[in-house]
Design an enzyme around this catalytic site. Structure first.
Site, PDB file in Angstrom:
ATOM      1  CD  GLU A 226       2.625   3.775  -2.540  1.00 40.69           C
ATOM      2  OE1 GLU A 226       2.144   2.774  -1.964  1.00 40.69           O
ATOM      3  OE2 GLU A 226       2.515   3.962  -3.752  1.00 40.69           O
ATOM      4  CB  CYS A 260      -0.485   0.416  -4.015  1.00 39.67           C
ATOM      5  SG  CYS A 260      -0.164   2.049  -4.709  1.00 39.67           S
TER       6      CYS A 260
END
Length: 400
Positions: A226, A260
């Site tokens: 990720e 993020c």
């Protein structure tokens, strides 16, 4: 290794990364512990994990204090602790049904008299390499479901934010049956971990994620990565410009933009651009820095000092290439901590690093578009892909 305090700038904490030999011993011990863990059924694992959630609740104050020292923020640190308890309970209460649903029996094949069945086998040892922006949440986000599947887990958390490890391991000691350990270490420790495990879950930058992916391939193990994003927001002409500005600001600066999934590019329809920018600048100017008191204000310091330098370089690059600065713009050193007020930039060009590279700070570059097709093309440009958003007058228009 000495560790910096993000609010004071002082290196006031020390960690000792495990040597490769020490790490190998930990991996061996966790593999041995996993055998007994995997022999339990999902309901038995769930009972122990629910107990672990209760223990974390009892240790919440110590964990929150450590996370606050790690990250320089208080409220989000408590949210991390409470969210971890919810995460544990959700997986503990759902894993048995998930496993049962995936364990098909007596599935008839095309050949008469022959049927198939599915039996799920846990990866014995899962390695998690987690980042510094949400230290507790991202250390356990993959670890909890792995444990419920019957795996043992070694978490190598970031060397930037290691203070939470002590209180977490103290809580874990009250449920010794659970095969989970969180270790101190740096990039070299993470690299040494990959060949010792059967599956690696990594959260972090694209550059490091590429290295982890290569190492996993060389070790013939699966990896979930990720990585970073350059997340766009498209604001259509049908949107309420003031409400859109409120959403865009919050989505860009929560946790000082150190997430993020933070919005890092705004594309707004020309018809509402003036109203949107006016509202955005007004709201950005009202945001208060979380200084000097940790429990007051809206956004805290940069957790990692190198990130502050990267963000300042991107702002300076944009201004040098013709961007207009409408709010913020300068990293401030306050009491040793590095802070940036919400920074709004207009007249953005594609060659500016603030629109092409991940920022990870409270910076909002705004581009005006004339057609929806243009907005979609701009949003889809670049090398990153993670999350995005559309704001419109109706859900149906946004979805379209």
């Amino acid at each position: 290794m000495m560790v910096r305090n993000p609010r004071t700038g002082e290196h006031d904490y020390e960690i000792v990364p495990l040597s490769p030999e020490q790490l190998a011993k930990v991996a061996f011990a966790m593999r041995a512990k996993q055998l007994e863990w995997a022999a339990r059924d999902a309901s038995q694992r769930a009972a122990l994990m629910l107990g672990f959630g209760d223990v974390i609740s009892r240790h919440a104050d110590a964990l929150t204090a450590a996370l606050t020292a790690d990250t320089g923020r208080a409220k989000i640190s408590r949210i991390e602790v409470d969210g971890t308890v919810s995460l544990i309970r959700r997986w503990a209460n759902s894993a048995e049904a998930i496993i049962a649903a995936a364990s098909a029996q007596n599935r008839q094949t095309a050949i008469p008299g022959i049927s198939t069945a599915t039996r799920l086998i846990p990866y014995p040892l899962v390695g998690v390499i987690s980042p510094w922006n949400f230290p507790l949440t991202l250390a356990l986000l993959d670890a909890i479901p792995a444990l419920m599947a019957g795996c043992a887990v070694i978490v190598k958390s970031s060397e930037v934010t290691p203070r939470f490890i002590g209180p977490l391991m103290a809580a874990l000691a009250e449920v010794p049956e659970i095969p989970l350990v969180v270790i101190e270490g740096d990039g070299a420790t993470g690299a040494a971990l990959v060949p010792l495990v059967d599956y690696v879950a990594f959260t972090g930058s694209v550059a490091t994620g590429r290295k982890v992916g290569i190492a996993a391939a060389e070790a013939f193990i699966p990896a979930s990565l990720e990585l970073g994003g350059k997340d766009p927001m498209i604001i259509l002409a049908s949107a309420d410009p003031a409400k859109a500005a409120e959403i865009a600001l919050r989505a860009s600066v929560v946790n000082s933009g150190q997430a993020c999934q933070s919005i890092e590019r705004i594309y707004v329809a020309r018809a509402i651009s003036d109203s949107f920018l006016a509202a955005l600048v007004e709201k950005a100017a009202a945001v208060r820095l979380n200084y000097p008191a940790v429990n007051k204000g809206d956004i805290g310091p940069f957790i990692f000092e190198k990130q502050a330098a990267i963000v300042q370089e991107q702002i300076d690059d944009a201004l040098a290439k013709g961007a207009r600065l409408l709010a913020g713009g300068k990293v401030e050193n306050l009491g040793g901590g590095l802070y940036l007020r919400p920074t709004v930039l207009a007249d953005i060009k594609p060659d500016m690093t603030v629109v092409s590279e991940e920022t990870f700070g409270p910076v909002i570059p705004v581009t005006i578009f004339d057609s929806v097709d243009e907005a979609i093309a701009l949003a889809n440009s670049g090398v990153y892909g993670l999350s995005g958003a559309v704001i419109a007058g109706t859900i149906e228009e946004a979805e379209a």
